[in-house]
Design a protein around this motif. Structure first.
Motif: not given
Ligand SMILES: Cc1cc2nc3c(=O)[nH]c(=O)nc-3n(C[C@H](O)[C@H](O)[C@H](O)COP(=O)(O)OP(=O)(O)OC[C@H]3O[C@@H](n4cnc5c(N)ncnc54)[C@H](O)[C@@H]3O)c2cc1C
Length: 435
Positions: A273, A281, A400, A404
């Motif tokens: 990511t 991330s 995220i 995702l």
């Protein structure tokens, strides 16, 4: 909905099974040859070796339900025993199987063997204080700080420390008191059988990973093993995956996906990511990890008061906190597994250094003389066994980006890294992905 699940550990398998049940078209990508991640067996045979000794608790409701969903006979696969923190000499704490939990815990403390009146009084006072405060404390408090005024040194070292290190895999000086109290509330003081120990009677692969893969394939999902996802990208609202080819085939991840569930360890999720979601991330990449060392040995037969025993661990010459003697034993010998949790400091001495110290510790604990042989069978060190569950640790959120999500034992949640955290996170990601 076409859903890609990256990683077939217990979180990824939970997400895949629940999404398949909800009618989604699911494809699982797993980098390893065997499913199960950190709780896997080396092969599919009945005598397979596990990645490390695992125990489940009666309170692992989501995990037990998932095992049943994929056809596992839970009562047959797991040996259920009431919680005991017993030592080789028979001293320790055994939770009665019946009665209201607070009373049962108080009874267990009062009747604990090897503790003086002051120890017992301090332990009862400590648990009443936890209860009084609703098992809450400031998020940046460590377990050491929680225990500052109580209890006695003996209760700390022989009762709380083994429980803390086993549950959080983090030394008490750094461990999160908030997470520790949540575990105590929902196990020791939770539902009637929540603190029961469920000891595997079969290799880990047979507890969930292999039956789950079989269930997924039978129910129309696709499971690719030896298929590492190397990149993620989004184009026009659809997710495209790139993956490394397996030994027998080229890698074709198929048409784009509507949703992706990342069920990998934190470091892999951070890597995948990095450009898509840099802040998320960075949070995943910043988590620290703590090792667990699992040592298998054979030793002269001894009578054990319980199949799982606590050992007196210290930082000098006694690394192992628990010893297990499970299943049928060969004649004339004990087949034993020793577990060294929060093993960071010990691994500085190398695998051999830890194993030598653990064997000597075992000899002392079970009074094994110099003329009797203790043979080391194997040493496995999992350097990134779990995230380090420190006071105030910030865990990345499940979401995220739109479409995702992350599902794993390290995603934000009230509990430490356990099979139940992994399964709960997988199920939550599958539910959210369905919308
Ligand atoms: C030695 C040891 C003892 C433990 N003891 C206990 C215990 O007694 N009780 C308990 O409840 N918990 C215990 N745990 C913790 C428990 O094993 C974990 O919490 C749980 O297995 C985590 O599951 P997960 O699915 O979140 O992650 P993982 O198991 O790490 O699964 C992630 C999966 O993703 C795969 N993967 C990674 N990158 C990629 C990629 N790019 N593409 C495709 N696949 C990828 C990996 O191969 C792996 O299979 C223990 C852990 C260890 C190591």
């Amino acid at each position: 909905m076409r859903i890609a699940v990256v990683g077939a550990g217990w979180a990824g398998l939970a997400a895949a099974v629940r999404a398949t049940q909800a009618g989604d078209d699911v494809t699982v990508f797993e980098a390893a040859a065997m499913p199960g991640g950190r709780a896997r067996s080396d092969d599919a045979g009945d005598g397979a070796t596990d990645n490390g000794q695992h125990i489940l608790l009666g309170g692992y409701a989501r995990t037990l339900d998932l095992m049943r969903t994929v056809g596992v006979d839970v009562e047959d696969a797991l040996l259920r025993v009431p919680l005991r923190v017993m030592h080789a000499d028979g001293s320790g704490f055994a939770l009665p199987a019946s009665g209201p939990r607070l009373l049962a815990a108080a009874r267990a403390l009062v009747s604990a063997r090897g503790f003086g009146a002051l120890d017992k009084l301090s332990a009862v006072a400590m648990t009443l204080a936890w209860q009084w405060r609703g098992f809450r404390c400031p998020p940046d408090m460590t377990v050491d700080q929680l225990l500052r005024r109580a209890p006695t040194a003996r209760v700390r070292s022989r009762l709380i420390e083994p429980l803390c290190v086993a549950a959080l895999n983090t030394p008490m000086a750094q461990a999160s008191a908030e997470v520790f109290l949540a575990v105590m509330r929902d196990s020791l003081f939770g539902a009637r059988d929540a603190a029961d120990l469920l000891l595997p009677r079969r290799p880990l692969g047979h507890l969930l990973p292999l039956p789950a893969v079989a269930w997924l394939r039978t129910n129309g999902a696709t499971v690719h093993l030896r298929r590492r996802v190397t990149a993620l990208a989004i184009h026009d609202g659809a997710w495209q995956l790139a993956c490394a080819p397996g030994p027998d085939d080229a890698c074709d991840p198929g048409p784009p996906f509507d949703r992706v569930i990342l069920a990998t360890p934190a470091t892999d999720a951070a890597r995948l990511t990095r450009t898509l979601a840099p802040a998320w991330s960075a949070a995943a990449g910043a988590l620290a990890h703590e090792p667990i060392v699992t040592i298998a040995l054979t030793a002269p037969p001894r009578a054990w008061p319980a199949p799982m025993l606590a050992l007196d661990a210290n930082d000098i010459d006694a690394p192992a906190q628990f010893a297990f003697k499970l299943g049928e034993q060969p004649p004339g010998v004990d087949r034993v597994t020793l577990v060294v949790s929060a093993a960071g400091r010990w691994l500085e001495r190398g695998n051999e250094g830890v194993a030598t110290a653990a064997v000597a510790q075992y000899r002392r604990s079970f009074d094994i003389g110099p003329g009797e042989a203790v043979e080391l069978a194997s040493v496995r060190a999992d350097k990134r066994a779990t995230f380090r569950c420190t006071a105030g640790v910030v865990r990345p959120a499940m979401d995220i980006l739109p479409g995702l999500r992350a599902a794993a034992d390290w995603v934000a949640g009230p509990y430490p890294a356990t099979l139940e955290s992994a399964v709960t996170a997988g199920e939550a990601a599958a539910r959210a992905s369905g919308r």
